[in-house]
Scaffold this motif. Sequence first.
Motif, PDB file in Angstrom:
ATOM      1  N   UNK A  76       9.858  -9.457  -2.228  1.00  0.00           N
ATOM      2  CA  UNK A  76       9.014  -9.422  -1.019  1.00  0.00           C
ATOM      3  C   UNK A  76       9.584  -8.465   0.015  1.00  0.00           C
ATOM      4  N   UNK A  77      10.888  -8.473   0.192  1.00  0.00           N
ATOM      5  CA  UNK A  77      11.527  -7.554   1.138  1.00  0.00           C
ATOM      6  C   UNK A  77      11.294  -6.117   0.698  1.00  0.00           C
ATOM      7  N   UNK A  78      11.456  -5.849  -0.595  1.00  0.00           N
ATOM      8  CA  UNK A  78      11.240  -4.485  -1.094  1.00  0.00           C
ATOM      9  C   UNK A  78       9.784  -4.067  -0.950  1.00  0.00           C
ATOM     10  N   UNK A  82       8.432  -0.997   1.222  1.00  0.00           N
ATOM     11  CA  UNK A  82       7.589   0.041   0.616  1.00  0.00           C
ATOM     12  C   UNK A  82       6.290   0.218   1.393  1.00  0.00           C
ATOM     13  N   UNK A  83       5.695  -0.896   1.863  1.00  0.00           N
ATOM     14  CA  UNK A  83       4.468  -0.782   2.663  1.00  0.00           C
ATOM     15  C   UNK A  83       4.740  -0.045   3.963  1.00  0.00           C
ATOM     16  N   UNK A  84       5.885  -0.322   4.564  1.00  0.00           N
ATOM     17  CA  UNK A  84       6.225   0.346   5.808  1.00  0.00           C
ATOM     18  C   UNK A  84       6.413   1.843   5.575  1.00  0.00           C
ATOM     19  N   UNK A  85       7.121   2.194   4.499  1.00  0.00           N
ATOM     20  CA  UNK A  85       7.336   3.609   4.185  1.00  0.00           C
ATOM     21  C   UNK A  85       6.005   4.280   3.863  1.00  0.00           C
ATOM     22  N   UNK A  86       5.157   3.608   3.084  1.00  0.00           N
ATOM     23  CA  UNK A  86       3.852   4.183   2.747  1.00  0.00           C
ATOM     24  C   UNK A  86       2.977   4.361   3.976  1.00  0.00           C
TER      25      UNK A  86
END
Length: 179
Positions: A76-78, A82-86
């Motif tokens: 979940x953290x990853x 990833x959503x934040x980076x995307x």
Amino acid sequence: MPSLSFPLMATLVRHYEELVAHVWRGPVARWSDAAMAREVVHDVCAELIERPPAPPRTPLAFLRTVCTRRAIDRCRIEQRHARWVDSADTLPDAALPAAHDPARILEGRQRLALLADCIHALPPRQRDVFAMHRIHGMAQQDIARHLGISLKTVEKHLALGTAACRRALDQALHDLAAP
């Protein structure tokens, strides 16, 4: 200080590779690989040694459950990261600093340095909670468990730390903008 119970330690040693395989092929298999599975089991081992629980009735079932939950938390953290980076890719170009504009690069570095100073100026517990949640993406419940404080205290430290950083940044940016 309580020590890790012998049945739990013996089960951990005896079934280490089985626990790694359980995480790797278990309910989070679509997110994990063998290295991540080994890291999860290692993290669980370290946590159990650091903060031993009460002896469980069925040590292997307990270890499987803890490893599965830790793997889910990590995935979940990853995913959140990833959503934040995307999402940074979807920002308009005006919001992203131009790679070739030295003034904007300098401004970004100054703002980052201001934020780092603001975080560093927080009281130690607020700084720890703020960094764990805002920078490392830890859940508030995990922070409470890790620091040995209540969830309400974590929420209070996070709110106070965020407000203090916001005030300090606003003031610093105001001072920079003033002629």
